[in-house]
Scaffold this active site. Structure first.
Site, PDB file in Angstrom:
ATOM      1  N   GLY A  12       0.807  -1.219   0.000  1.00 33.23           N
ATOM      2  CA  GLY A  12       0.000   0.000   0.000  1.00 33.23           C
ATOM      3  C   GLY A  12       0.843   1.273   0.000  1.00 33.23           C
ATOM      4  O   GLY A  12       2.021   1.259   0.339  1.00 33.23           O
ATOM      5  N   ARG A  16      -2.705   8.548   3.543  1.00 37.05           N
ATOM      6  CA  ARG A  16      -2.797   9.642   4.515  1.00 37.05           C
ATOM      7  C   ARG A  16      -1.434  10.192   4.966  1.00 37.05           C
ATOM      8  O   ARG A  16      -1.353  11.214   5.623  1.00 37.05           O
ATOM      9  CB  ARG A  16      -3.620   9.200   5.727  1.00 37.05           C
ATOM     10  CG  ARG A  16      -5.118   9.264   5.457  1.00 37.05           C
ATOM     11  CD  ARG A  16      -5.914   8.703   6.606  1.00 37.05           C
ATOM     12  NE  ARG A  16      -5.891   7.249   6.616  1.00 37.05           N
ATOM     13  CZ  ARG A  16      -6.296   6.507   7.656  1.00 37.05           C
ATOM     14  NH1 ARG A  16      -6.753   7.094   8.751  1.00 37.05           N
ATOM     15  NH2 ARG A  16      -6.250   5.199   7.583  1.00 37.05           N
TER      16      ARG A  16
HETATM   17  C1  UD1 Z   1      -7.318  -4.474   7.838  1.00 36.74           C
HETATM   18  C2  UD1 Z   1      -8.320  -5.584   8.132  1.00 36.74           C
HETATM   19  C3  UD1 Z   1      -9.144  -5.183   9.366  1.00 36.74           C
HETATM   20  C4  UD1 Z   1      -8.235  -4.919  10.526  1.00 36.74           C
HETATM   21  C5  UD1 Z   1      -7.181  -3.875  10.173  1.00 36.74           C
HETATM   22  C6  UD1 Z   1      -6.166  -3.750  11.251  1.00 36.74           C
HETATM   23  C7  UD1 Z   1      -8.903  -6.541   5.956  1.00 36.74           C
HETATM   24  C8  UD1 Z   1      -9.898  -6.636   4.888  1.00 36.74           C
HETATM   25  N1  UD1 Z   1      -9.194  -5.771   6.996  1.00 36.74           N
HETATM   26  O1  UD1 Z   1      -8.046  -3.338   7.456  1.00 36.74           O
HETATM   27  O2  UD1 Z   1     -10.063  -6.206   9.689  1.00 36.74           O
HETATM   28  O3  UD1 Z   1      -8.987  -4.481  11.647  1.00 36.74           O
HETATM   29  O4  UD1 Z   1      -6.482  -4.268   8.979  1.00 36.74           O
HETATM   30  O5  UD1 Z   1      -5.259  -2.743  10.938  1.00 36.74           O
HETATM   31  O6  UD1 Z   1      -7.861  -7.182   5.874  1.00 36.74           O
HETATM   32  N2  UD1 Z   1      -2.132  -4.044   1.792  1.00 36.74           N
HETATM   33  C9  UD1 Z   1      -1.490  -4.581   0.695  1.00 36.74           C
HETATM   34  N3  UD1 Z   1      -2.214  -4.804  -0.436  1.00 36.74           N
HETATM   35  C10 UD1 Z   1      -3.543  -4.542  -0.523  1.00 36.74           C
HETATM   36  C11 UD1 Z   1      -4.181  -3.992   0.605  1.00 36.74           C
HETATM   37  C12 UD1 Z   1      -3.453  -3.761   1.754  1.00 36.74           C
HETATM   38  O7  UD1 Z   1      -0.291  -4.837   0.734  1.00 36.74           O
HETATM   39  O8  UD1 Z   1      -4.106  -4.772  -1.578  1.00 36.74           O
HETATM   40  C13 UD1 Z   1      -1.358  -3.798   3.020  1.00 36.74           C
HETATM   41  C14 UD1 Z   1      -1.311  -2.323   3.359  1.00 36.74           C
HETATM   42  O9  UD1 Z   1      -0.161  -1.720   2.779  1.00 36.74           O
HETATM   43  C15 UD1 Z   1      -1.253  -2.337   4.863  1.00 36.74           C
HETATM   44  C16 UD1 Z   1      -1.967  -3.603   5.252  1.00 36.74           C
HETATM   45  O10 UD1 Z   1      -1.990  -4.413   4.102  1.00 36.74           O
HETATM   46  O11 UD1 Z   1       0.076  -2.416   5.357  1.00 36.74           O
HETATM   47  C17 UD1 Z   1      -3.375  -3.360   5.764  1.00 36.74           C
HETATM   48  O12 UD1 Z   1      -4.128  -2.750   4.766  1.00 36.74           O
HETATM   49  P1  UD1 Z   1      -5.242  -1.664   5.071  1.00 36.74           P
HETATM   50  O13 UD1 Z   1      -5.853  -1.246   3.825  1.00 36.74           O
HETATM   51  O14 UD1 Z   1      -4.670  -0.650   5.989  1.00 36.74           O
HETATM   52  O15 UD1 Z   1      -6.296  -2.554   5.883  1.00 36.74           O
HETATM   53  P2  UD1 Z   1      -7.430  -1.984   6.817  1.00 36.74           P
HETATM   54  O16 UD1 Z   1      -8.481  -1.379   5.984  1.00 36.74           O
HETATM   55  O17 UD1 Z   1      -6.826  -1.192   7.882  1.00 36.74           O
END
Ligand code: UD1
Ligand code: CA
Length: 471
Positions: A12, A16
């Protein structure tokens, strides 16, 4: 014991943060956020770590591979099996894990899922999840925590018997579900083959149109597999910073913990709120660290040193009873009882023996300096070897660079370099030789010799300047 693999999601952008630098590379106490979690993965005993990269992925790979600020962990990390997989489009956390399918289909055992932006997560907390998963022989274990303010997090759905049924994302949750205060931290441990099967069954049919990793919990529970939740009280550990305000708060949290640890082990830190010590730094007892000091990378400070105020030391060794004030030291090794600063810049490759003085407005690069030698002020020394008891006068410059190559200067024991001398390398100054002030030395000076290389002073007596002649 079953084999352990870790996957760190780091694709990601971290919108923000409002930054061109990917969130996981923003530094805390001098090292990128992602490095903390890579280290935790190594520390819990993973035999391989897979990092999922996407946004500015090459930069993420290069930074971690260079072992940026890695310090002590470096050798360990280099021996560790670190692999990268690309997630070109960020289609969700479930999709991110799928990117590692090829690697995962060839390994057995457990998979730890971690996020690249949770630098506070301790190996001990991960270990607790892993241990519980294994002793309870679960197919999957989720690290959860209770939050008074659960907004934004996925909520843990349990049945009346307390068994986990699934995780519902805030955006998909009903008003009732949003009242649940047990949340998903995003840290999991899965039985690899069972996870891969479940990943094939998730769809992006949800409020965000993403492949949610959280959905595999529901899939697994629905098949009657044992899914457990391990509740941790350490909620602050799983909070990744989302913006620069939280970044500062996170660094502050880490900084305080590290400073308290050093104070408990006998280091005086005059102002812990204004002292930044990296996680891999070591400091000896009875050393004092003064305000505005930054100690980074694999820096080792001996006992009874005084470091600071306003000093930055990176990947360096400072031996006992040495004082460094208002200075910057990078990849150098200072011997015992040295006196450095104020306003000194010690650059890579510099090694000093005992009782060396390097004073104000001195820059030293790649030099070996013998015992008791003094470089008190206004000097540049580069690519030089100084013996013992050498005295360098103010304004001395080693001209080590001819525009193409760097050359060495050798100054033997007991030599005395007068003020404002230029030593044009390659050149050797013999033992106990003296260089007259203002000399530009281009040829070897033998032992015990005096070399003066400057134009002779002319004096014209009774001379009147043109201005005076006009009167
Ligand atoms: C996620 C969880 C949520 C949890 C929260 C805790 C899911 C669907 N939800 O939500 O239940 O409470 O984390 O922080 O998993 N990332 C990737 N590739 C992607 C999407 C995300 O590498 O396609 C990475 C992001 O860079 C980040 C992490 O995964 O480091 C979490 O992603 P983020 O989008 O922040 O998840 P949340 O919406 O916070
Ligand atoms: Ca998040």
């Amino acid at each position: 014991m079953a084999e352990l693999t870790s996957i760190i999601l780091a694709a990601g952008q971290g919108t923000r943060m409002n930054s061109s630098l990917p969130k996981v590379l923003h530094p805390l106490l001098g090292r990128p956020m992602l490095q903390y979690i890579v280290d935790a993965s190594i520390k819990v005993g993973s035999s391989r770590t897979i990092v999922v990269v996407g946004f500015e992925g090459q930069q993420v790979i290069d930074t971690i591979d260079q072992g940026h600020g890695l310090g002590q962990g470096q050798a360990q990390a280099q021996a560790h099996d670190l692999q990268y997989v690309w997630q070109k489009q960020q289609l969700g956390t479930g999709h991110a894990v799928m990117m590692a399918q090829e690697i995962l289909s060839k390994v057995d055992g457990d998979l730890l899922v971690l996020y690249g932006d949770t630098p506070l997560l301790r190996a001990e907390t991960i270990q607790e999840l892993l241990k519980t998963k294994r002793t309870q022989q679960a197919a999957a274990a989720v690290l959860t925590t209770q939050l008074v303010e659960p907004k934004g997090f996925g909520r843990i759905i349990r049945n009346s018997a307390g068994t986990i049924q699934g995780i519902i994302e805030e955006k998909d949750a009903s008003t009732e579900e949003r009242k649940i205060t047990e949340v998903n931290t995003g840290v999991y441990c899965f039985e690899i083959p069972l996870l891969l099967k479940a990943l094939h069954e998730i769809t992006p049919r949800n409020a965000q149109g993403e492949y949610y990793l959280t959905d595999v919990i529901k899939v697994m529970a629905g098949k009657g597999l044992r899914v457990i939740g391990v509740v941790t009280a350490a909620a602050e550990e799983v909070m990744g910073p989302n913006d620069r305000i939280q970044l500062a708060q996170t660094e502050n949290f880490l900084k305080q913990a590290i400073n308290q640890r050093w104070m408990s082990s006998g280091v005086t830190i005059q102002d812990p709120s204004f002292t930044y010590i990296g996680p891999e730094v070591e400091i000896g007892r009875d050393t004092t660290v003064l305000p505005g000091t930054f100690l980074q990378g694999k820096t080792i400070i001996g006992e009874h040193c005084i470091i600071g105020p306003h000093t930055k030391i990176i990947d360096s060794v400072i031996e006992h009873h040495t004082t460094v004030q208002f200075s910057q030291i990078v990849q150098a090794h200072l011997g015992p009882e040295n006196n450095v600063g104020p306003y000194t810049y010690v650059r890579p490759g510099t090694v000093s023996a005992a009782k060396v003085k390097i004073g104000d407005f001195v820059e030293i690069k790649n030099c070996q300096i013998g015992i008791g030698t003094k470089v008190p002020h206004l000097t540049y020394l580069g690519d030089s070897e100084l013996g013992a008891g050498v005295n360098i006068g103010a304004g001395t410059i080693t001209c080590n660079y001819d525009g193409v190559s760097k050359h060495r200067t050798v100054i033997k024991d007991g030599a005395f370099i007068g003020s404002n001398a230029n030593l044009v390398a390659p050149v050797t100054i013999g033992e106990k030789a003296t260089i007259g002030a203002g000399s530009t030395i281009t040829k070897e000076v033998p032992d015990n010799a005096l070399a003066v290389a400057r134009s002779k002073q002319e004096v014209k007596t009774g001379w009147r300047s043109p201005r005076e002649r006009e009167k």
